[in-house]
Write a protein that holds these residues in place. Structure first.
Motif, PDB file in Angstrom:
ATOM      1  N   PRO A  17     121.974  16.075 -33.273  1.00 28.44           N
ATOM      2  CA  PRO A  17     121.373  15.017 -32.440  1.00 28.44           C
ATOM      3  C   PRO A  17     121.737  13.444 -32.698  1.00 28.44           C
ATOM      4  N   ILE A  47     118.708  22.752 -33.964  1.00 26.72           N
ATOM      5  CA  ILE A  47     119.022  21.059 -34.059  1.00 26.72           C
ATOM      6  C   ILE A  47     119.725  20.919 -35.358  1.00 26.72           C
ATOM      7  N   THR A  60     117.772  14.183 -29.760  1.00 31.29           N
ATOM      8  CA  THR A  60     117.316  15.635 -29.555  1.00 31.29           C
ATOM      9  C   THR A  60     116.913  15.660 -28.018  1.00 31.29           C
TER      10      THR A  60
END
Length: 84
Positions: A17, A47, A60
């Motif tokens: 991210p 993530i 994100t």
């Protein structure tokens, strides 16, 4: 081994991210999603946020929005590598 004896398919997309979802990430996510869904499996989202200096909550959210815009859903909650 017959298809019924095989383990269930589980694929994963693990973006970092640090910015918007880019074309290479979108392609990888799409291929993994199609493979999992085409075989009755799961598509997981993790993530890769261990680079705290460059990872942002906004990036994100942009990844989530990009995947949704593409029509890709994931199974379960998205997992944060830094928290896991």
């Amino acid at each position: 081994m017959s298809p019924t004896d095989a383990s269930p398919v589980v694929t994963r997309f693990a973006p970092s991210p640090t910015g918007y979802l880019h074309i290479g990430g979108a392609r990888t996510a799409l291929f993994n999603w199609l493979y999992a869904r085409g075989r009755g499996g799961k598509f997981l989202l993790r993530i890769e946020d261990t680079d705290k200096a460059r990872s942002t909550a906004e990036a994100t959210e942009a990844i989530f929005a990009g995947l949704r815009w593409l029509g890709l859903d994931w199974d379960g909650d998205a997992v944060s590598q830094a928290e896991g």
